[in-house]
Design a protein around this motif. Structure first.
Motif, PDB file in Angstrom:
ATOM      1  N   GLU A  32       0.829  -1.207   0.000  1.00 19.29           N
ATOM      2  CA  GLU A  32       0.000   0.000   0.000  1.00 19.29           C
ATOM      3  C   GLU A  32       0.863   1.257   0.000  1.00 19.29           C
ATOM      4  OE1 GLU A  32      -4.085   1.528   2.112  1.00 19.29           O
ATOM      5  OE2 GLU A  32      -2.643   0.421   3.345  1.00 19.29           O
ATOM      6  N   THR A  33       2.013   1.211   0.669  1.00 18.25           N
ATOM      7  CA  THR A  33       2.905   2.379   0.701  1.00 18.25           C
ATOM      8  C   THR A  33       3.822   2.420  -0.517  1.00 18.25           C
ATOM      9  OG1 THR A  33       4.571   1.167   1.989  1.00 18.25           O
ATOM     10  CG2 THR A  33       2.878   2.368   3.213  1.00 18.25           C
ATOM     11  N   ALA A  34       3.977   1.310  -1.217  1.00 17.47           N
ATOM     12  CA  ALA A  34       4.819   1.271  -2.417  1.00 17.47           C
ATOM     13  C   ALA A  34       4.111   0.455  -3.494  1.00 17.47           C
ATOM     14  CB  ALA A  34       6.182   0.664  -2.089  1.00 17.47           C
ATOM     15  N   GLU A  39       8.861  -5.994  -7.140  1.00 18.59           N
ATOM     16  CA  GLU A  39       9.191  -7.187  -6.362  1.00 18.59           C
ATOM     17  C   GLU A  39       8.064  -7.547  -5.405  1.00 18.59           C
ATOM     18  OE1 GLU A  39      12.716  -8.715  -3.293  1.00 18.59           O
ATOM     19  OE2 GLU A  39      13.075  -7.007  -4.629  1.00 18.59           O
ATOM     20  N   LEU A  40       7.499  -6.525  -4.731  1.00 17.30           N
ATOM     21  CA  LEU A  40       6.369  -6.770  -3.833  1.00 17.30           C
ATOM     22  C   LEU A  40       5.144  -7.247  -4.599  1.00 17.30           C
ATOM     23  CD1 LEU A  40       6.155  -3.988  -1.080  1.00 17.30           C
ATOM     24  CD2 LEU A  40       6.064  -6.454  -0.753  1.00 17.30           C
ATOM     25  N   LEU A  41       4.869  -6.609  -5.741  1.00 16.92           N
ATOM     26  CA  LEU A  41       3.728  -7.013  -6.560  1.00 16.92           C
ATOM     27  C   LEU A  41       3.836  -8.475  -6.963  1.00 16.92           C
ATOM     28  CD1 LEU A  41       3.032  -3.972  -8.918  1.00 16.92           C
ATOM     29  CD2 LEU A  41       1.350  -5.137  -7.493  1.00 16.92           C
ATOM     30  N   ASN A  42       5.028  -8.869  -7.397  1.00 12.19           N
ATOM     31  CA  ASN A  42       5.219 -10.257  -7.820  1.00 12.19           C
ATOM     32  C   ASN A  42       5.048 -11.215  -6.645  1.00 12.19           C
ATOM     33  OD1 ASN A  42       5.705  -9.699 -10.536  1.00 12.19           O
ATOM     34  ND2 ASN A  42       7.890  -9.369 -10.201  1.00 12.19           N
ATOM     35  N   ASP A  85      -4.946   1.593  -5.548  1.00 13.89           N
ATOM     36  CA  ASP A  85      -5.285   2.675  -4.620  1.00 13.89           C
ATOM     37  C   ASP A  85      -5.788   2.088  -3.305  1.00 13.89           C
ATOM     38  OD1 ASP A  85      -7.853   1.792  -5.159  1.00 13.89           O
ATOM     39  OD2 ASP A  85      -8.309   3.434  -6.549  1.00 13.89           O
ATOM     40  N   THR A  86      -6.250   2.971  -2.416  1.00 11.80           N
ATOM     41  CA  THR A  86      -6.692   2.525  -1.100  1.00 11.80           C
ATOM     42  C   THR A  86      -7.866   1.563  -1.189  1.00 11.80           C
ATOM     43  OG1 THR A  86      -5.954   4.601  -0.109  1.00 11.80           O
ATOM     44  CG2 THR A  86      -7.513   3.301   1.157  1.00 11.80           C
ATOM     45  N   LEU A  93      -7.118  -6.779   1.306  1.00  9.65           N
ATOM     46  CA  LEU A  93      -7.029  -7.144   2.726  1.00  9.65           C
ATOM     47  C   LEU A  93      -8.289  -7.875   3.192  1.00  9.65           C
ATOM     48  CD1 LEU A  93      -5.311  -3.907   4.063  1.00  9.65           C
ATOM     49  CD2 LEU A  93      -4.350  -6.207   4.139  1.00  9.65           C
ATOM     50  N   GLN A  94      -9.454  -7.464   2.672  1.00 14.46           N
ATOM     51  CA  GLN A  94     -10.684  -8.191   2.995  1.00 14.46           C
ATOM     52  C   GLN A  94     -10.625  -9.610   2.423  1.00 14.46           C
ATOM     53  OE1 GLN A  94     -14.172  -5.936   1.796  1.00 14.46           O
ATOM     54  NE2 GLN A  94     -13.289  -4.052   2.620  1.00 14.46           N
TER      55      GLN A  94
END
Length: 618
Positions: A32-34, A39-42, A85-86, A93-94
């Protein structure tokens, strides 16, 4: 499929997928912050994708459908078609929360409902002008969506591992990681061919899955010998039995060392010394098998901080330090609730609103640091913030207003003693009751739970700059290191981690203060409790004082003799002693005698029944 094999496959799925979902919470908050971190997306995409693959093998269609929609959104983000986005992150997260609920249903053998339409719509990539993503297509010929029959499953195994001889059972690992001999793209294509793939327009052209009747040479060719396994999954009950046996050996070691010293037999002393060395090594190895990195405890808190900060209208960064510090696995779960209270307290009472921080010359975004380190045989976990800090004068006034202490007692408190008022039952500085705070419960629960674990609490604060709450617990609860003391003719074991010092009470050093017996020690009034009265003997109070740090309190215990340190295994005393305050269990000493192991939290609660009870305002 064979029922026993299916059960084993399901259990493997619960373990492996559970570990993926545990990490996923922290990864999603970081994403969410990046949101453009490839790398995080993958990593997040692969977590959903591999959980979907495992769920598909078990025909868990609701889980497959939910993961499919999540990975479709993430795939659009990976290919630059959607900027997360948020709202997207709320949906992901849900989805994670619902997956955890589904995992619980799988574990319990319960049916699970299909994911709600609203959640699936929230996971639909809105930036792509296409119809909502359809559910993954069922496998042709399957008895039900997402399921494959035995023949198709055996063909799949043959395509992955080669045909086995008739009657041979082929061991199949759960596909949470690419099988040897197949690269990542081939493995993902294989999962997609079974359970559907993400949006076709966004995803690269898939590599065709190996045909069951004519496996490709790359897959069907004989594989080199697998590398040696460096880890093995063992049932925790077996580990506990091993630790218990090692503990019994510790008790036997203690008895032999005591016997060798008493008899003065050099040969026996030499043998006992060798046993001592081997026992220490075995005990250390057994303890090491129970250890887990404290990161397993920490990884649940980024999500909690993220949700609570949004609820409070605050901006906060959570910094994690020392995540690789090892901690007994039993403590990882035991500390979860106390840590939640400490973090909620830092967010609600510590970190200011963004506008207030700007007015005070601080950055809009606050900072909470969660750190862990090892000091000897103790683990230290600290929660610190850069918020408003605590005002001792406000704490004194609130304590008097709520009847926690009277005005005379409040006037005698030092600033550091004022900070410890937050652990008193019923104490709160909140102006109004909310869903988060203001009811005067929470921090006293932390104190009680930490004391039950043989831990201590320490508070530091600086007005306008922030606060730190430091929690210290034993490295392990399996083997307890104690200070053995004698009260009359009885032996008592006090957890050594809570012992600060031992001294002998001088004439005139003790006096009464507010109706309680205290000792003038190091410039402070140390509350005393007479353990002779506690055990019910008329031998009179001892003159040796063992100073204990229990939770956030200091307490001096009067005993007749301090015998020394020992490693012990605590044995429960059974239901007949369930209501005995201050007793955690019993152990056998080196000379074969029975000793009661003290429950220090219960000792504090029971101290008011003794003539020398602890003074609660110091």
């Amino acid at each position: 499929m064979d029922a026993e094999f299916d059960l084993e496959l399901r259990q493997d799925f619960l373990v492996e997928a559970g570990e993926l979902l545990q990490r996923l919470g922290e990864q999603l908050v970081a994403l969410e912050t990046a949101p453009r971190d490839s790398e995080l997306l993958n990593a997040v995409f692969r977590a959903f994708h591999t959980v979907k693959g495992g769920a598909g093998f078990l025909a868990l269609e609701p889980m497959v459908l939910l993961c499919h929609h999540a990975e479709d959104l993430l795939n659009e983000a990976r290919n630059g078609k959607v900027a997360l986005d948020t709202a997207h992150m709320d949906g992901l997260l849900q989805a994670l929360d619902l997956l955890n609920d589904m995992m619980a249903a799988v574990s319990a053998g319960s049916a699970m409902a299909m994911p709600p339409t609203e959640l699936l719509q929230a996971l639909t990539p809105r930036a792509a002008a296409r119809a909502p993503v359809a559910a993954p297509p069922p496998v042709t010929g399957a008895a039900e969506p997402g399921a494959i029959d035995d023949n198709e499953f055996e063909a799949l195994l043959d395509s992955l591992y080669g045909s086995a001889a008739p009657g041979t059972v082929v061991p199949v690992p759960l596909p949470v990681a690419p099988p040897a001999g197949i690269d990542d793209d081939e493995f993902e294509a294989l999962l997609d061919s079974l359970h559907g793939k993400p949006s076709q327009a966004a995803a690269p052209a898939p590599v065709p899955a190996p045909a069951p009747t004519a496996p490709s040479a790359a897959v069907a060719a004989p594989r080199p010998a697998a590398a040696a396994e460096h880890s093995v999954r063992v049932d925790t009950a077996r580990l506990d039995r091993l630790v218990n046996h090692a503990g019994e050996l510790v008790l036997l070691r203690n008895r032999l060392l005591s016997l060798a010293a008493r008899l003065g037999d050099e040969s026996l002393a030499t043998a006992a010394g060798e046993l001592d060395r081997v026992t220490d090594d075995l005990q250390g190895a057994a303890m090491g098998m129970r250890m887990q990195p404290v990161g397993r405890l920490f990884q649940r808190f980024p999500r909690i901080v993220r949700d609570l900060a949004r609820q409070l209208g605050k901006e906060v960064d959570l910094v994690l330090e020392g995540e690789d510090t090892d901690l007994d696995r039993s403590l990882v779960e035991a500390l979860a609730d106390p840590m939640v209270h400490l973090i909620r307290n830092a967010l609600d009472h510590g970190v200011e609103l963004p506008a207030d921080r700007e007015q005070a010359g601080k950055p809009r975004k606050g900072r909470i640091t969660l750190s862990a380190s090892q000091r000897g045989e103790r683990i230290v976990i600290a929660v610190s913030d850069d918020g408003r800090g605590m005002d001792p004068d406000i704490l004194r006034r609130k304590a008097v207003e709520k009847g926690v202490i009277d005005a005379a007692q409040a006037a005698r408190l030092s600033d550091s003693e004022c900070y410890e008022l937050i652990f008193r039952p019923g104490f709160s500085t909140a102006a109004a009751v909310s869903d988060i705070s203001g009811r005067g419960v929470g921090m006293d629960v932390v104190k009680t739970r930490v004391a039950e674990l043989g831990g201590t609490l320490r508070v530091q604060s600086r007005l306008g700059h922030g606060s730190e709450l430091e929690l210290t617990v034993p490295l392990t609860l399996a083997v307890l290191r104690v200070l053995m003391v004698r009260v009359s003719d009885r032996l008592l074991a006090l957890p050594l981690g809570n012992v600060q010092e031992v001294f002998e009470l001088a004439d005139g050093q003790d006096r009464e203060l507010d109706g309680r017996l205290v000792a003038d020690h190091r410039g402070r009034a140390l509350p005393l409790t007479d353990l002779a009265r506690w055990v019910g003997t008329d031998a009179g109070a001892g003159r040796h004082v063992v100073v204990l740090h229990i939770g956030h309190q200091r307490l001096g215990c009067l005993v007749h003799e301090v015998r020394g340190r020992e490693d012990v295994i605590v044995k429960p005393l059974g239901p007949l002693f369930a209501d005995a305050s201050g007793i955690a269990g019993a152990t056998v000493t080196g000379d074969g005698r029975l000793a009661l192991v003290m429950d220090l939290a219960g000792l504090v609660a029971a101290a008011d029944t003794c003539s020398a009870s602890p003074q609660k305002e110091v």
